[in-house]
Motif scaffolding. Structure first.
Motif, PDB file in Angstrom:
ATOM      1  N   PHE A  42       0.818  -1.215   0.000  1.00 29.70           N
ATOM      2  CA  PHE A  42       0.000   0.000   0.000  1.00 29.70           C
ATOM      3  C   PHE A  42       0.855   1.270   0.000  1.00 29.70           C
ATOM      4  O   PHE A  42       0.339   2.354  -0.238  1.00 29.70           O
ATOM      5  CB  PHE A  42      -0.897   0.045   1.252  1.00 29.70           C
ATOM      6  CG  PHE A  42      -1.991  -0.976   1.280  1.00 29.70           C
ATOM      7  CD1 PHE A  42      -3.274  -0.658   0.878  1.00 29.70           C
ATOM      8  CD2 PHE A  42      -1.743  -2.266   1.737  1.00 29.70           C
ATOM      9  CE1 PHE A  42      -4.293  -1.588   0.920  1.00 29.70           C
ATOM     10  CE2 PHE A  42      -2.752  -3.209   1.779  1.00 29.70           C
ATOM     11  CZ  PHE A  42      -4.032  -2.878   1.367  1.00 29.70           C
ATOM     12  N   LEU A  43       2.133   1.147   0.325  1.00 37.86           N
ATOM     13  CA  LEU A  43       2.966   2.304   0.611  1.00 37.86           C
ATOM     14  C   LEU A  43       3.906   2.674  -0.529  1.00 37.86           C
ATOM     15  O   LEU A  43       4.417   1.806  -1.225  1.00 37.86           O
ATOM     16  CB  LEU A  43       3.813   2.036   1.859  1.00 37.86           C
ATOM     17  CG  LEU A  43       3.073   1.641   3.129  1.00 37.86           C
ATOM     18  CD1 LEU A  43       4.066   1.394   4.252  1.00 37.86           C
ATOM     19  CD2 LEU A  43       2.046   2.690   3.519  1.00 37.86           C
ATOM     20  N   ASP A  44       4.174   3.967  -0.636  1.00 41.52           N
ATOM     21  CA  ASP A  44       5.255   4.462  -1.469  1.00 41.52           C
ATOM     22  C   ASP A  44       6.419   4.660  -0.500  1.00 41.52           C
ATOM     23  O   ASP A  44       6.580   5.735   0.102  1.00 41.52           O
ATOM     24  CB  ASP A  44       4.857   5.766  -2.155  1.00 41.52           C
ATOM     25  CG  ASP A  44       5.937   6.309  -3.070  1.00 41.52           C
ATOM     26  OD1 ASP A  44       7.129   5.949  -2.890  1.00 41.52           O
ATOM     27  OD2 ASP A  44       5.596   7.113  -3.957  1.00 41.52           O
ATOM     28  N   VAL A  45       7.198   3.608  -0.319  1.00 41.57           N
ATOM     29  CA  VAL A  45       8.257   3.607   0.680  1.00 41.57           C
ATOM     30  C   VAL A  45       9.265   4.722   0.422  1.00 41.57           C
ATOM     31  O   VAL A  45       9.675   5.429   1.350  1.00 41.57           O
ATOM     32  CB  VAL A  45       8.944   2.220   0.744  1.00 41.57           C
ATOM     33  CG1 VAL A  45      10.178   2.251   1.628  1.00 41.57           C
ATOM     34  CG2 VAL A  45       7.953   1.164   1.251  1.00 41.57           C
ATOM     35  N   GLY A  46       9.646   4.917  -0.821  1.00 47.71           N
ATOM     36  CA  GLY A  46      10.597   5.976  -1.155  1.00 47.71           C
ATOM     37  C   GLY A  46      10.094   7.352  -0.753  1.00 47.71           C
ATOM     38  O   GLY A  46      10.856   8.175  -0.215  1.00 47.71           O
ATOM     39  N   ASP A  47       8.827   7.612  -1.005  1.00 46.34           N
ATOM     40  CA  ASP A  47       8.235   8.900  -0.640  1.00 46.34           C
ATOM     41  C   ASP A  47       8.236   9.079   0.877  1.00 46.34           C
ATOM     42  O   ASP A  47       8.580  10.150   1.379  1.00 46.34           O
ATOM     43  CB  ASP A  47       6.803   9.001  -1.184  1.00 46.34           C
ATOM     44  CG  ASP A  47       6.125  10.294  -0.752  1.00 46.34           C
ATOM     45  OD1 ASP A  47       6.583  11.373  -1.175  1.00 46.34           O
ATOM     46  OD2 ASP A  47       5.137  10.211   0.018  1.00 46.34           O
ATOM     47  N   LEU A  48       7.853   8.040   1.612  1.00 44.96           N
ATOM     48  CA  LEU A  48       7.833   8.135   3.079  1.00 44.96           C
ATOM     49  C   LEU A  48       9.235   8.343   3.637  1.00 44.96           C
ATOM     50  O   LEU A  48       9.426   9.122   4.575  1.00 44.96           O
ATOM     51  CB  LEU A  48       7.183   6.897   3.691  1.00 44.96           C
ATOM     52  CG  LEU A  48       5.684   6.756   3.440  1.00 44.96           C
ATOM     53  CD1 LEU A  48       5.188   5.389   3.899  1.00 44.96           C
ATOM     54  CD2 LEU A  48       4.916   7.875   4.146  1.00 44.96           C
ATOM     55  N   GLU A  49      10.209   7.673   3.053  1.00 45.81           N
ATOM     56  CA  GLU A  49      11.584   7.843   3.521  1.00 45.81           C
ATOM     57  C   GLU A  49      12.081   9.255   3.222  1.00 45.81           C
ATOM     58  O   GLU A  49      12.791   9.854   4.038  1.00 45.81           O
ATOM     59  CB  GLU A  49      12.488   6.785   2.887  1.00 45.81           C
ATOM     60  CG  GLU A  49      12.197   5.407   3.447  1.00 45.81           C
ATOM     61  CD  GLU A  49      13.007   4.287   2.846  1.00 45.81           C
ATOM     62  OE1 GLU A  49      13.024   3.194   3.446  1.00 45.81           O
ATOM     63  OE2 GLU A  49      13.628   4.484   1.766  1.00 45.81           O
ATOM     64  N   ALA A  50      11.687   9.816   2.084  1.00 44.21           N
ATOM     65  CA  ALA A  50      12.063  11.192   1.758  1.00 44.21           C
ATOM     66  C   ALA A  50      11.398  12.176   2.720  1.00 44.21           C
ATOM     67  O   ALA A  50      12.023  13.156   3.149  1.00 44.21           O
ATOM     68  CB  ALA A  50      11.672  11.517   0.319  1.00 44.21           C
ATOM     69  N   ARG A  51      10.148  11.928   3.079  1.00 46.06           N
ATOM     70  CA  ARG A  51       9.417  12.828   3.990  1.00 46.06           C
ATOM     71  C   ARG A  51       9.994  12.799   5.401  1.00 46.06           C
ATOM     72  O   ARG A  51       9.996  13.811   6.090  1.00 46.06           O
ATOM     73  CB  ARG A  51       7.940  12.435   4.069  1.00 46.06           C
ATOM     74  CG  ARG A  51       7.139  12.750   2.836  1.00 46.06           C
ATOM     75  CD  ARG A  51       5.699  12.300   3.025  1.00 46.06           C
ATOM     76  NE  ARG A  51       4.976  12.298   1.778  1.00 46.06           N
ATOM     77  CZ  ARG A  51       3.705  12.662   1.655  1.00 46.06           C
ATOM     78  NH1 ARG A  51       3.016  13.058   2.709  1.00 46.06           N
ATOM     79  NH2 ARG A  51       3.121  12.626   0.479  1.00 46.06           N
ATOM     80  N   THR A  52      10.425  11.615   5.839  1.00 45.96           N
ATOM     81  CA  THR A  52      10.870  11.456   7.228  1.00 45.96           C
ATOM     82  C   THR A  52      12.385  11.544   7.392  1.00 45.96           C
ATOM     83  O   THR A  52      12.866  11.794   8.497  1.00 45.96           O
ATOM     84  CB  THR A  52      10.419  10.101   7.790  1.00 45.96           C
ATOM     85  OG1 THR A  52      11.060   9.053   7.057  1.00 45.96           O
ATOM     86  CG2 THR A  52       8.907   9.956   7.752  1.00 45.96           C
ATOM     87  N   GLY A  53      13.119  11.279   6.320  1.00 42.41           N
ATOM     88  CA  GLY A  53      14.570  11.217   6.424  1.00 42.41           C
ATOM     89  C   GLY A  53      15.052   9.959   7.123  1.00 42.41           C
ATOM     90  O   GLY A  53      16.201   9.871   7.552  1.00 42.41           O
ATOM     91  N   ARG A  54      14.163   8.976   7.244  1.00 44.23           N
ATOM     92  CA  ARG A  54      14.476   7.711   7.922  1.00 44.23           C
ATOM     93  C   ARG A  54      13.968   6.551   7.077  1.00 44.23           C
ATOM     94  O   ARG A  54      12.968   6.687   6.379  1.00 44.23           O
ATOM     95  CB  ARG A  54      13.775   7.634   9.280  1.00 44.23           C
ATOM     96  CG  ARG A  54      14.208   8.679  10.277  1.00 44.23           C
ATOM     97  CD  ARG A  54      13.247   8.677  11.469  1.00 44.23           C
ATOM     98  NE  ARG A  54      13.650   9.650  12.459  1.00 44.23           N
ATOM     99  CZ  ARG A  54      14.164   9.344  13.636  1.00 44.23           C
ATOM    100  NH1 ARG A  54      14.296   8.080  13.990  1.00 44.23           N
ATOM    101  NH2 ARG A  54      14.523  10.286  14.476  1.00 44.23           N
ATOM    102  N   PRO A  55      14.609   5.398   7.196  1.00 41.43           N
ATOM    103  CA  PRO A  55      14.106   4.237   6.460  1.00 41.43           C
ATOM    104  C   PRO A  55      12.784   3.750   7.046  1.00 41.43           C
ATOM    105  O   PRO A  55      12.558   3.847   8.254  1.00 41.43           O
ATOM    106  CB  PRO A  55      15.204   3.181   6.647  1.00 41.43           C
ATOM    107  CG  PRO A  55      15.921   3.591   7.885  1.00 41.43           C
ATOM    108  CD  PRO A  55      15.811   5.101   7.964  1.00 41.43           C
TER     109      PRO A  55
END
Length: 175
Positions: A42-55
């Protein structure tokens, strides 16, 4: 404010968990996203990592590796959307998944935890679910039973999820 661990389960609203991430960051939180294995599609992992700066974390690290960015270091946790299965397992003390282990540990450490469910009415009516919600609340977990609208998962109340943890932050575990 500290680190907010956002735990996301595999349900329709998970595609929009970035909304919660943005709200939390705007409120002063650093955010760590933890996903169940069923949430990953369900997730765009790359986008979430860019938003948070964390894996985005979804599994335990290899033996011997340092616990970098460990979700157990979070100041508070929000589980949203929380599924029927996740809520029942968490209340029963089953931690057979990284995300469940993180949340179970946080509860045991007395950290503020808010769980916002996404469960249809038929499942919410089940006695095991009602007991699970009551048991989690008995441990000081803020649980909000949001009515699942499978036709409109984009209507998930993300702001309410963040507000629930603000209530939880004020919770002091009895000695």
């Amino acid at each position: 404010m500290g680190v907010l661990c956002v735990v996301v389960c595999g349900a329709g609203p998970a595609v929009d968990v970035g909304t919660l991430v943005d709200l939390a960051r705007a409120g002063g939180w650093e955010v760590q996203v933890v996903a169940t294995r069923s949430a990953l599609p369900f997730l765009d992992v790359g986008d979430l990592e860019a938003r948070t700066g964390r894996p985005v974390r979804s599994a335990y690290g290899a033996p011997g590796q340092p616990r970098q960015g460990s979700a157990s270091a979070a100041s508070a946790l929000v589980v949203a959307p929380a599924t029927f299965n996740f809520v029942n397992k968490l209340a029963a003390g089953i931690a057979d998944d990284y995300a469940l282990g993180v949340v179970a540990e946080a509860i045991g450490m007395g950290r503020p935890v808010a769980v916002l469910t996404w469960v249809n009415q038929a499942l919410a009516n089940r006695a095991p679910f009602r007991r699970a919600v009551a048991d989690l609340r008995g441990e000081g977990v803020t649980v909000t039973v949001a009515p699942a609208d499978d036709d409109r998962p984009d209507a998930f109340p993300w702001a309410e999820a963040l507000a629930a943890i603000k209530v939880g932050v004020e919770f002091q575990r009895p000695e």
